[in-house]
Design a protein around this motif. Structure first.
Motif, mmCIF file in Angstrom:
data_model
loop_
_atom_site.group_PDB
_atom_site.id
_atom_site.type_symbol
_atom_site.label_atom_id
_atom_site.label_comp_id
_atom_site.label_asym_id
_atom_site.label_seq_id
_atom_site.Cartn_x
_atom_site.Cartn_y
_atom_site.Cartn_z
ATOM 1 N N ASN A 1 26.142 -62.473 8.821
ATOM 2 C CA ASN A 1 27.201 -62.085 7.892
ATOM 3 C C ASN A 1 26.669 -61.705 6.513
ATOM 4 N N PHE A 2 25.406 -61.999 6.255
ATOM 5 C CA PHE A 2 24.794 -61.693 4.956
ATOM 6 C C PHE A 2 24.123 -60.326 5.036
ATOM 7 N N SER A 3 24.264 -59.511 3.997
ATOM 8 C CA SER A 3 23.714 -58.150 4.014
ATOM 9 C C SER A 3 23.006 -57.830 2.708
ATOM 10 N N VAL A 4 22.018 -56.969 2.802
ATOM 11 C CA VAL A 4 21.305 -56.435 1.642
ATOM 12 C C VAL A 4 21.233 -54.919 1.817
ATOM 13 N N SER A 5 21.700 -54.184 0.842
ATOM 14 C CA SER A 5 21.664 -52.728 0.884
ATOM 15 C C SER A 5 21.462 -52.200 -0.529
ATOM 16 N N GLY A 6 21.339 -50.876 -0.643
ATOM 17 C CA GLY A 6 21.176 -50.300 -1.965
ATOM 18 C C GLY A 6 20.545 -48.930 -1.924
ATOM 19 N N SER A 7 20.017 -48.504 -3.071
ATOM 20 C CA SER A 7 19.433 -47.175 -3.174
ATOM 21 C C SER A 7 18.548 -47.092 -4.401
ATOM 22 N N VAL A 8 17.687 -46.080 -4.412
ATOM 23 C CA VAL A 8 16.930 -45.693 -5.608
ATOM 24 C C VAL A 8 17.050 -44.177 -5.730
ATOM 25 N N ASP A 9 17.063 -43.685 -6.971
ATOM 26 C CA ASP A 9 17.186 -42.237 -7.153
ATOM 27 C C ASP A 9 16.521 -41.796 -8.441
ATOM 28 N N GLY A 10 16.162 -40.542 -8.480
ATOM 29 C CA GLY A 10 15.607 -39.891 -9.654
ATOM 30 C C GLY A 10 15.883 -38.406 -9.559
ATOM 31 N N TYR A 11 15.560 -37.656 -10.620
ATOM 32 C CA TYR A 11 15.912 -36.241 -10.620
ATOM 33 C C TYR A 11 15.018 -35.438 -11.560
ATOM 34 N N TYR A 12 15.088 -34.112 -11.394
ATOM 35 C CA TYR A 12 14.495 -33.159 -12.318
ATOM 36 C C TYR A 12 15.610 -32.251 -12.798
ATOM 37 N N ARG A 13 15.682 -32.028 -14.120
ATOM 38 C CA ARG A 13 16.746 -31.207 -14.688
ATOM 39 C C ARG A 13 16.168 -30.185 -15.654
ATOM 40 N N TYR A 14 16.675 -28.927 -15.561
ATOM 41 C CA TYR A 14 16.173 -27.841 -16.406
ATOM 42 C C TYR A 14 17.318 -26.940 -16.821
ATOM 43 N N ASN A 15 17.446 -26.687 -18.132
ATOM 44 C CA ASN A 15 18.436 -25.748 -18.632
ATOM 45 C C ASN A 15 17.953 -24.314 -18.447
ATOM 46 N N ILE A 16 18.864 -23.421 -18.081
ATOM 47 C CA ILE A 16 18.578 -22.003 -17.938
ATOM 48 C C ILE A 16 19.258 -21.270 -19.098
ATOM 49 N N GLY A 17 18.463 -20.672 -19.991
ATOM 50 C CA GLY A 17 19.042 -19.969 -21.132
ATOM 51 C C GLY A 17 19.379 -20.867 -22.298
ATOM 52 N N ALA A 18 18.867 -22.084 -22.282
ATOM 53 C CA ALA A 18 19.111 -23.024 -23.377
ATOM 54 C C ALA A 18 17.895 -23.926 -23.513
ATOM 55 N N PRO A 19 17.617 -24.419 -24.728
ATOM 56 C CA PRO A 19 16.466 -25.318 -24.885
ATOM 57 C C PRO A 19 16.685 -26.615 -24.129
ATOM 58 N N ASN A 20 15.597 -27.225 -23.687
ATOM 59 C CA ASN A 20 15.687 -28.482 -22.956
ATOM 60 C C ASN A 20 15.481 -29.700 -23.845
ATOM 61 N N ARG A 21 15.080 -29.457 -25.104
ATOM 62 C CA ARG A 21 15.022 -30.543 -26.076
ATOM 63 C C ARG A 21 15.022 -29.927 -27.457
ATOM 64 N N ILE A 22 15.726 -30.520 -28.383
ATOM 65 C CA ILE A 22 15.732 -30.078 -29.764
ATOM 66 C C ILE A 22 15.587 -31.285 -30.662
ATOM 67 N N GLY A 23 15.213 -31.037 -31.929
ATOM 68 C CA GLY A 23 15.160 -32.118 -32.902
ATOM 69 C C GLY A 23 16.535 -32.411 -33.452
#
Length: 381
Positions: free
Chosen positions: A39-61
């Motif tokens: 009756n006892f359970s262990v479940s879950g997940s891990v995740d990560g990603y890559y993100r890139y803007n098209i036509g816009a800066p990806n970091r600014i001051g």
């Protein structure tokens, strides 16, 4: 002689009975132990990603001319997937026990997505996504007390529960979680209902205002889909400083054909003003068509319209607004979902187009649109 024989016979019977009793006790203990483990359970997940803007800066001051000082990121005004480059999602571990009558769930999150999901928590509670116990009072009534994810909306906190990796505006500005007491009712094979009394939205650790939210749900489910009509009403802050909030939400999804699924989410939220004036809030609708091309690959699109009125959300930065406090966005997200065993890869293209200037282009000029690419990776166990 006869007495001695009877005595020996009785001794043997007692020994056999004792052995059987001992065997039965041990077997029962082993069965109970095995039952508890099952009756006892262990479940879950891990995740990560890559993100890139098209036509816009990806970091600014911080608009001081030095991009290395206090960097900020240009991203859609939605939750979680808002960092540029390679970034972490969260590690999610769910411990659960499901008995015949009672059980519990301890859902723990670690990482940026988890921190954003439990933003109103402090200290050790900042890793608690859900923490509740429940009691099956009868076959038709279930009571749950503690901290549980919201019943409103189409999307959820865990990326394993969403088709798109990035999230919608309606999800991002609706409630994430609640702490309180709810009662689920099974009315018949198709219909269900729920009533709840809860702390102000997302105040999952305690109630600092001494005000409460009333929640309700009416659900219908069938073999090919389901529909839920959800409500919440109550004061989300100090009485007199913040007016009551009302939200109505419809979430539904159906298997139109063997390979084609269509989900729909519509919501409306209104908060009474602190002084004389009109109520403010937001409303929106989103469609989630998905087509399964093979056992491993599915493609889908989320098309969302989301609007603020009368300074709804009090300038939280969802979208730009005009002088009347009104603004809107149309967001289209095309996502592919490819399964490799327990690993799912989700490449997606997203376009956000707002009624007012909300983003920056490569020249750091204000603009109404932003396009971006995201590749999410999710492992589920």
């Amino acid at each position: 002689m006869k007495t001695k024989t009877v005595t020996n016979f009785l001794k043997k019977v007692c020994l056999v009975a004792l052995a059987l009793a001992s065997f039965t006790t041990v077997a029962q203990e082993e069965s109970e132990e095995k039952s508890w483990i099952e009756n006892f359970s262990v479940s879950g997940s891990v995740d990560g990603y890559y993100r890139y803007n098209i036509g816009a800066p990806n970091r600014i001051g911080d608009f001081d001319g030095d991009p290395t000082t206090d960097p900020s990121y240009i991203a859609p005004g939605t939750s979680f997937v808002n960092q540029s480059g390679f970034a972490l999602g969260m590690a999610n571990v769910i411990l659960g026990y499901e008995g015949d009558k009672v059980g519990f769930v301890a859902d723990l999150v670690f990482g940026q997505r988890g921190e954003d999901a439990v933003f109103n928590s402090d200290g050790s509670a900042q890793i608690v996504n859900q923490l509740y116990a429940y009691w099956n009072v009868s076959e038709s009534v279930k009571l749950t007390v503690g901290n549980f994810n919201t019943y409103l909306g189409y999307e959820v906190i865990s990326p394993t529960g969403n088709f798109n990796y990035s999230t919608s505006y309606m999800f991002s500005y609706g409630p994430f979680s609640h702490t309180g007491l709810k009662a689920d009712f099974t009315l018949n094979d198709n219909w269900s209902a729920m009533l709840a009394i809860m702390n102000p939205t997302d105040f999952t650790e305690s109630n600092p205002f001494d005000t409460y939210i009333i929640g309700a749900q009416l659900g219908y489910s069938a073999d090919n889909g389901s529909a839920y009509l959800n409500f919440r009403y109550g004061n989300e802050g100090f009485p007199g400083l913040v007016g009551p909030t009302f939200q109505a939400d419809l979430t539904t999804g159906w298997d139109v054909a063997e390979e084609f699924y269509l989900g729909i989410n519509a919501t409306y939220l209104s908060t009474d003003p602190q002084a004389d004036g009109d109520a403010g809030g937001f409303y929106g609708v989103a469609l989630y068509p998905q087509y399964k091309t093979s056992e491993k690959f599915t493609i889908g699109i989320r098309g969302e319209y989301f609007a603020l009125y009368n300074d709804g959300l009090l300038g939280l930065g969802a979208v730009g607004v005009d002088t009347e406090g009104d603004g809107s966005v149309v967001a289209a997200t095309l996502t592919g979902s490819y399964d490799i065993g327990s690993l799912t890869l989700k490449p997606e293209l997203r376009l956000d187009s707002t009624s007012e200037d909300t983003f920056l282009d490569n020249d750091l000029e204000a603009t109404k649109s932003l396009s971006s690419f995201v590749l999410g990776a999710i492992y589920k166990f």
